[in-house]
Structure formats: structure tokens, C-alpha cells
Design a protein around this motif. Structure first.
Motif, PDB file in Angstrom:
ATOM      1  N   THR A  75      52.695  40.851  39.561  1.00  0.00           N
ATOM      2  CA  THR A  75      54.092  40.477  39.305  1.00  0.00           C
ATOM      3  C   THR A  75      54.465  41.025  37.929  1.00  0.00           C
ATOM      4  O   THR A  75      53.711  41.788  37.330  1.00  0.00           O
ATOM      5  CB  THR A  75      54.261  38.941  39.286  1.00  0.00           C
ATOM      6  OG1 THR A  75      53.526  38.412  38.177  1.00  0.00           O
ATOM      7  CG2 THR A  75      53.759  38.309  40.581  1.00  0.00           C
ATOM      8  N   LEU A  76      55.595  40.612  37.423  1.00  0.00           N
ATOM      9  CA  LEU A  76      55.991  40.996  36.064  1.00  0.00           C
ATOM     10  C   LEU A  76      55.248  40.191  34.996  1.00  0.00           C
ATOM     11  O   LEU A  76      55.447  40.409  33.807  1.00  0.00           O
ATOM     12  CB  LEU A  76      57.502  40.829  35.880  1.00  0.00           C
ATOM     13  CG  LEU A  76      58.375  41.920  36.518  1.00  0.00           C
ATOM     14  CD1 LEU A  76      59.849  41.526  36.469  1.00  0.00           C
ATOM     15  CD2 LEU A  76      58.162  43.259  35.807  1.00  0.00           C
ATOM     16  N   TYR A  77      54.397  39.261  35.421  1.00  0.00           N
ATOM     17  CA  TYR A  77      53.655  38.449  34.463  1.00  0.00           C
ATOM     18  C   TYR A  77      52.459  39.218  33.888  1.00  0.00           C
ATOM     19  O   TYR A  77      51.718  39.885  34.625  1.00  0.00           O
ATOM     20  CB  TYR A  77      53.107  37.187  35.118  1.00  0.00           C
ATOM     21  CG  TYR A  77      54.139  36.129  35.399  1.00  0.00           C
ATOM     22  CD1 TYR A  77      55.167  35.859  34.509  1.00  0.00           C
ATOM     23  CD2 TYR A  77      54.062  35.378  36.579  1.00  0.00           C
ATOM     24  CE1 TYR A  77      56.106  34.875  34.778  1.00  0.00           C
ATOM     25  CE2 TYR A  77      54.991  34.386  36.843  1.00  0.00           C
ATOM     26  CZ  TYR A  77      56.018  34.144  35.947  1.00  0.00           C
ATOM     27  OH  TYR A  77      56.941  33.170  36.219  1.00  0.00           O
ATOM     28  N   ALA A  78      52.262  39.093  32.586  1.00  0.00           N
ATOM     29  CA  ALA A  78      50.992  39.484  31.990  1.00  0.00           C
ATOM     30  C   ALA A  78      49.950  38.467  32.447  1.00  0.00           C
ATOM     31  O   ALA A  78      50.267  37.311  32.753  1.00  0.00           O
ATOM     32  CB  ALA A  78      51.089  39.484  30.468  1.00  0.00           C
ATOM     33  N   SER A  79      48.687  38.904  32.499  1.00  0.00           N
ATOM     34  CA  SER A  79      47.645  38.005  32.998  1.00  0.00           C
ATOM     35  C   SER A  79      46.416  38.043  32.093  1.00  0.00           C
ATOM     36  O   SER A  79      45.283  38.115  32.555  1.00  0.00           O
ATOM     37  CB  SER A  79      47.274  38.388  34.429  1.00  0.00           C
ATOM     38  OG  SER A  79      46.605  37.330  35.087  1.00  0.00           O
ATOM     39  N   THR A 105      38.869  37.815  20.881  1.00  0.00           N
ATOM     40  CA  THR A 105      38.252  37.727  22.206  1.00  0.00           C
ATOM     41  C   THR A 105      39.339  37.830  23.263  1.00  0.00           C
ATOM     42  O   THR A 105      40.381  37.174  23.165  1.00  0.00           O
ATOM     43  CB  THR A 105      37.476  36.410  22.364  1.00  0.00           C
ATOM     44  OG1 THR A 105      36.358  36.431  21.467  1.00  0.00           O
ATOM     45  CG2 THR A 105      36.966  36.227  23.779  1.00  0.00           C
ATOM     46  N   HIS A 106      39.088  38.669  24.255  1.00  0.00           N
ATOM     47  CA  HIS A 106      40.063  38.946  25.316  1.00  0.00           C
ATOM     48  C   HIS A 106      39.642  38.249  26.610  1.00  0.00           C
ATOM     49  O   HIS A 106      38.493  38.369  27.049  1.00  0.00           O
ATOM     50  CB  HIS A 106      40.164  40.458  25.555  1.00  0.00           C
ATOM     51  CG  HIS A 106      40.944  40.824  26.768  1.00  0.00           C
ATOM     52  ND1 HIS A 106      42.301  41.103  26.728  1.00  0.00           N
ATOM     53  CD2 HIS A 106      40.566  40.974  28.066  1.00  0.00           C
ATOM     54  CE1 HIS A 106      42.717  41.404  27.945  1.00  0.00           C
ATOM     55  NE2 HIS A 106      41.680  41.337  28.781  1.00  0.00           N
ATOM     56  N   PHE A 107      40.582  37.540  27.209  1.00  0.00           N
ATOM     57  CA  PHE A 107      40.382  36.926  28.528  1.00  0.00           C
ATOM     58  C   PHE A 107      41.322  37.600  29.522  1.00  0.00           C
ATOM     59  O   PHE A 107      42.536  37.672  29.282  1.00  0.00           O
ATOM     60  CB  PHE A 107      40.715  35.435  28.507  1.00  0.00           C
ATOM     61  CG  PHE A 107      39.790  34.592  27.677  1.00  0.00           C
ATOM     62  CD1 PHE A 107      38.735  33.905  28.260  1.00  0.00           C
ATOM     63  CD2 PHE A 107      39.984  34.472  26.308  1.00  0.00           C
ATOM     64  CE1 PHE A 107      37.884  33.120  27.496  1.00  0.00           C
ATOM     65  CE2 PHE A 107      39.144  33.682  25.534  1.00  0.00           C
ATOM     66  CZ  PHE A 107      38.085  33.004  26.127  1.00  0.00           C
ATOM     67  N   SER A 108      40.784  38.097  30.627  1.00  0.00           N
ATOM     68  CA  SER A 108      41.614  38.572  31.742  1.00  0.00           C
ATOM     69  C   SER A 108      41.545  37.545  32.858  1.00  0.00           C
ATOM     70  O   SER A 108      40.456  37.046  33.183  1.00  0.00           O
ATOM     71  CB  SER A 108      41.107  39.920  32.273  1.00  0.00           C
ATOM     72  OG  SER A 108      41.242  40.934  31.312  1.00  0.00           O
ATOM     73  N   PHE A 109      42.685  37.227  33.434  1.00  0.00           N
ATOM     74  CA  PHE A 109      42.751  36.275  34.543  1.00  0.00           C
ATOM     75  C   PHE A 109      43.198  37.018  35.807  1.00  0.00           C
ATOM     76  O   PHE A 109      44.098  37.867  35.745  1.00  0.00           O
ATOM     77  CB  PHE A 109      43.747  35.148  34.234  1.00  0.00           C
ATOM     78  CG  PHE A 109      43.375  34.327  33.034  1.00  0.00           C
ATOM     79  CD1 PHE A 109      42.658  33.146  33.171  1.00  0.00           C
ATOM     80  CD2 PHE A 109      43.721  34.749  31.757  1.00  0.00           C
ATOM     81  CE1 PHE A 109      42.304  32.396  32.067  1.00  0.00           C
ATOM     82  CE2 PHE A 109      43.373  34.005  30.640  1.00  0.00           C
ATOM     83  CZ  PHE A 109      42.654  32.830  30.798  1.00  0.00           C
ATOM     84  N   PHE A 110      42.559  36.736  36.922  1.00  0.00           N
ATOM     85  CA  PHE A 110      43.000  37.348  38.175  1.00  0.00           C
ATOM     86  C   PHE A 110      44.493  37.082  38.347  1.00  0.00           C
ATOM     87  O   PHE A 110      44.966  35.957  38.142  1.00  0.00           O
ATOM     88  CB  PHE A 110      42.218  36.783  39.358  1.00  0.00           C
ATOM     89  CG  PHE A 110      40.806  37.306  39.455  1.00  0.00           C
ATOM     90  CD1 PHE A 110      40.569  38.645  39.741  1.00  0.00           C
ATOM     91  CD2 PHE A 110      39.727  36.465  39.262  1.00  0.00           C
ATOM     92  CE1 PHE A 110      39.265  39.130  39.833  1.00  0.00           C
ATOM     93  CE2 PHE A 110      38.422  36.940  39.360  1.00  0.00           C
ATOM     94  CZ  PHE A 110      38.185  38.276  39.642  1.00  0.00           C
ATOM     95  N   ARG A 111      45.194  38.129  38.742  1.00  0.00           N
ATOM     96  CA  ARG A 111      46.659  38.035  38.764  1.00  0.00           C
ATOM     97  C   ARG A 111      47.188  37.013  39.773  1.00  0.00           C
ATOM     98  O   ARG A 111      48.285  36.470  39.587  1.00  0.00           O
ATOM     99  CB  ARG A 111      47.252  39.421  39.047  1.00  0.00           C
ATOM    100  CG  ARG A 111      47.041  40.418  37.898  1.00  0.00           C
ATOM    101  CD  ARG A 111      47.713  41.752  38.205  1.00  0.00           C
ATOM    102  NE  ARG A 111      47.479  42.756  37.165  1.00  0.00           N
ATOM    103  CZ  ARG A 111      48.209  42.887  36.061  1.00  0.00           C
ATOM    104  NH1 ARG A 111      49.235  42.072  35.857  1.00  0.00           N
ATOM    105  NH2 ARG A 111      47.940  43.827  35.173  1.00  0.00           N
ATOM    106  N   ASP A 112      46.429  36.732  40.824  1.00  0.00           N
ATOM    107  CA  ASP A 112      46.935  35.731  41.773  1.00  0.00           C
ATOM    108  C   ASP A 112      47.019  34.344  41.142  1.00  0.00           C
ATOM    109  O   ASP A 112      47.803  33.498  41.571  1.00  0.00           O
ATOM    110  CB  ASP A 112      46.108  35.703  43.056  1.00  0.00           C
ATOM    111  CG  ASP A 112      44.646  35.314  42.838  1.00  0.00           C
ATOM    112  OD1 ASP A 112      44.228  35.149  41.666  1.00  0.00           O
ATOM    113  OD2 ASP A 112      43.915  35.186  43.846  1.00  0.00           O
ATOM    114  N   SER A 113      46.203  34.092  40.085  1.00  0.00           N
ATOM    115  CA  SER A 113      46.248  32.778  39.431  1.00  0.00           C
ATOM    116  C   SER A 113      47.514  32.614  38.604  1.00  0.00           C
ATOM    117  O   SER A 113      48.093  31.524  38.542  1.00  0.00           O
ATOM    118  CB  SER A 113      45.012  32.576  38.541  1.00  0.00           C
ATOM    119  OG  SER A 113      45.023  33.463  37.440  1.00  0.00           O
ATOM    120  N   THR A 114      47.966  33.696  37.956  1.00  0.00           N
ATOM    121  CA  THR A 114      49.207  33.599  37.176  1.00  0.00           C
ATOM    122  C   THR A 114      50.422  33.613  38.109  1.00  0.00           C
ATOM    123  O   THR A 114      51.415  32.936  37.855  1.00  0.00           O
ATOM    124  CB  THR A 114      49.306  34.741  36.152  1.00  0.00           C
ATOM    125  OG1 THR A 114      48.991  35.984  36.767  1.00  0.00           O
ATOM    126  CG2 THR A 114      48.337  34.504  35.013  1.00  0.00           C
TER     127      THR A 114
END
Length: 302
Positions: free
Chosen positions: A73-77, A148-157
């Protein structure tokens, strides 16, 4: 254009609430608002800090997981966390210990980590490592020596799932968030909150009375059935005193014999009021006695 989703903003606010110790001044050991980022700067292209308007061809943050492809989506994750240092629970906690704790939870596959795709971090300020749930990469660039960088699976955002539990658990583990005392965590020496006519009455007194009452009702006839003497003027002592009024029962029976009774409830109440405990014990079947004891216990606690 790329924007920050509410669930990552909630994580950001949580961290700043507890790790920005002095909110009125900039301190070297505080986590400052500028150090907790979600959306990449305008020149940023590709990766989890970008939404659908900024991803690039074959962007790893999209193509390597169906969770990312379906959640674009247009959301950063992603979330970046900068340096901090706090003392809590008898120890010092900083970006290094925070990062290694988070990675350990991911390695253990804790339930509240499963929306995290990767963590890029430095355990010692000299080397950069990457924990990748998909096992694609093991390192990152040198900027991660300082954040520290965290990436979240985009379906969660995209779904707006709550992403704070893991971070809240960390803050609780280091003592920044107090653990709530369970409501049933009480000592027998604790005084009762509500007034029962005895200001010094304790939880232990109530438990002793309940046990005494139960033992009395289910004990064989002609036995005391008491494990401890009841507290003076306690509900149990008053009840047992009433039950011991056997002579009064005889007088009532003599007085009432030959009369035409119309109020059966009053008669029953009068008879029961004069019954001694041994007579009640003889008359009540064992299972009914246990049921009565349990019901009286419930009423005394209420």
C-alpha cells in the motif's frame, strides 16, 4: 504518497514515552523523536521505508514474500530506532542490548514477533548483522552501527494489526513498565477492604471461618468439627451461637403445639433458628451438606 501507518506510529509513541526520559531537553542518552523514523526521506527509493509510490523494480521489500506482495500500500512498513541509554531494574539498557533482546525473541519465534521480516543491527557498535526471517541476507550497511532497523511484513501494516506487544514486553522486561499485581495476589495478613464490623479482620480470618463452617456442617454428629476457634463476634461465631439454641426450640414447640398455623415460612424459620449443629448434621445428607457449605462460603465472601 508514502505515509506512516497508525500501528507503527503507536510503536514509535510507545518507545518515546518510556525511552525519552527528559522530554524538555535534548540529552545524549535519550531516544529523541528524530531518532525514531518510519517514512524514508524524499530521496529514498525502494525498501520497507517506502510505500507503493516509491518501490522499485524487483524491490526486495515486495517480491520476496507473498505477505509483502499482497500487503503493498502507500504505507511505509519499517521502523528505525536510534541510540539511547537508560537505567532501570538495576541495570543499564541501550540500543545494543535492546537489539540483541529483540533478535533473540525473533530467533525463538515468539508469537509477537511474527510480523517482523528482518532486523538490521549492531550487537557491539563495530559489526553490522541482519536477522532475516526469510534467510536471504545476513548483514547491512554501516549506518546500522548507530540505529537498528525493523522491517515488518507489509500485510501487517495494511491490516493495521497491533505491533506494540513485543516492544511493550521489552519495556516491561527491563522494568520501564511496571508489572500489574494480579487481583488475587493477596496475603492472609491483608486486612479486608470493606467494613465487616471488625476493622482488624483479615483474609486469613475469613478463610478460617469458612473452613470452620464447612467442617461443622459435614462433620459426624456429636463432634465439634472445628479446626480453630472462631474469631470473637465473627459471622461464624454468631451463626454457631444461633444454632446452639436447642433449649429455645423445645419451648417453641410446646408453645406452638395445637395451634392452627397459617405462616409455614415463619414456622420453618423458627424451627431452624433453634436447631443445634449436631441435629442439623444428623438431618442433612452428606452431599446436601457440602452444597450448603459451598453456598454459605460464597455468600460470606461476596
Amino acid at each position: 504518497m508514502t505515509s506512516a501507518p497508525a500501528n507503527l506510529l503507536a510503536v514509535r509513541n510507545l518507545l518515546l514515552t518510556y525511552l525519552n526520559v527528559d522530554k524538555k531537553a535534548v540529552r545524549a542518552d535519550d531516544l529523541e523523536p528524530a531518532e525514531v523514523g518510519i517514512v524514508g526521506d524524499p530521496n529514498h527509493r525502494g525498501g520497507y521505508h517506502c510505500g507503493s509510490d516509491r518501490v522499485v523494480t524487483n524491490d526486495y521489500s515486495v517480491v520476496e514474500s507473498t505477505r509483502d506482495r499482497s500487503g503493498l500500500t502507500l504505507y511505509a512498513s519499517a521502523l528505525d530506532v536510534g541510540t539511547f541509554s537508560v537505567r532501570s531494574g538495576g541495570g543499564t539498557h541501550n540500543l545494543r542490548t535492546f537489539s540483541t533482546w529483540m533478535v533473540a525473541q525473533c530467533v525463538a519465534n515468539a508469537a509477537d514477533t511474527r510480523d517482523i521480516r528482518e532486523i538490521i543491527y549492531s550487537p557491539d557498535g563495530r559489526t553490522v548483522r541482519r536477522w532475516d526471517r526469510l534467510g536471504r541476507r545476513t548483514s547491512g550497511d554501516s549506518s546500522h552501527l548507530y540505529h537498528t532497523h525493523f522491517s515488518f511484513f507489509r500485510d501487517s501494516t495494511k491490516a493495521g494489526r497491533d505491533l506494540t506487544p513485543l516492544f511493550r514486553r521489552y519495556l516491561t522486561a527491563i522494568g520501564m513498565i511496571a508489572t500489574a499485581k494480579p487481583e488475587d495476589d493477596m496475603e492472609q495478613t491483608d486486612r479486608l477492604i470493606k467494613d465487616t464490623g471488625s476493622k482488624n479482620r483479615t483474609v486469613g480470618d475469613v478463610l478460617a471461618d469458612l473452613q470452620n463452617l464447612r467442617n461443622w456442617l459435614i462433620s459426624p454428629a456429636n463432634t465439634a468439627g472445628l479446626v480453630n476457634p472462631p474469631m470473637p463476634n465473627s459471622p461464624l461465631q454468631q451463626m454457631l451461637a444461633m444454632l446452639r439454641a436447642w433449649p429455645a426450640l423445645v419451648a417453641q414447640v410446646n408453645e406452638l403445639s395445637g395451634r392452627d398455623f397459617t405462616d409455614e415460612q415463619q414456622i420453618v424459620s423458627g424451627v431452624l433458628a433453634g436447631l443445634p449443629p449436631e441435629k442439623i448434621a444428623e438431618a442433612i445428607p452428606p452431599q446436601i451438606a457440602r452444597d450448603v457449605a459451598d453456598e454459605l462460603s460464597r455468600r460470606l465472601i461476596a
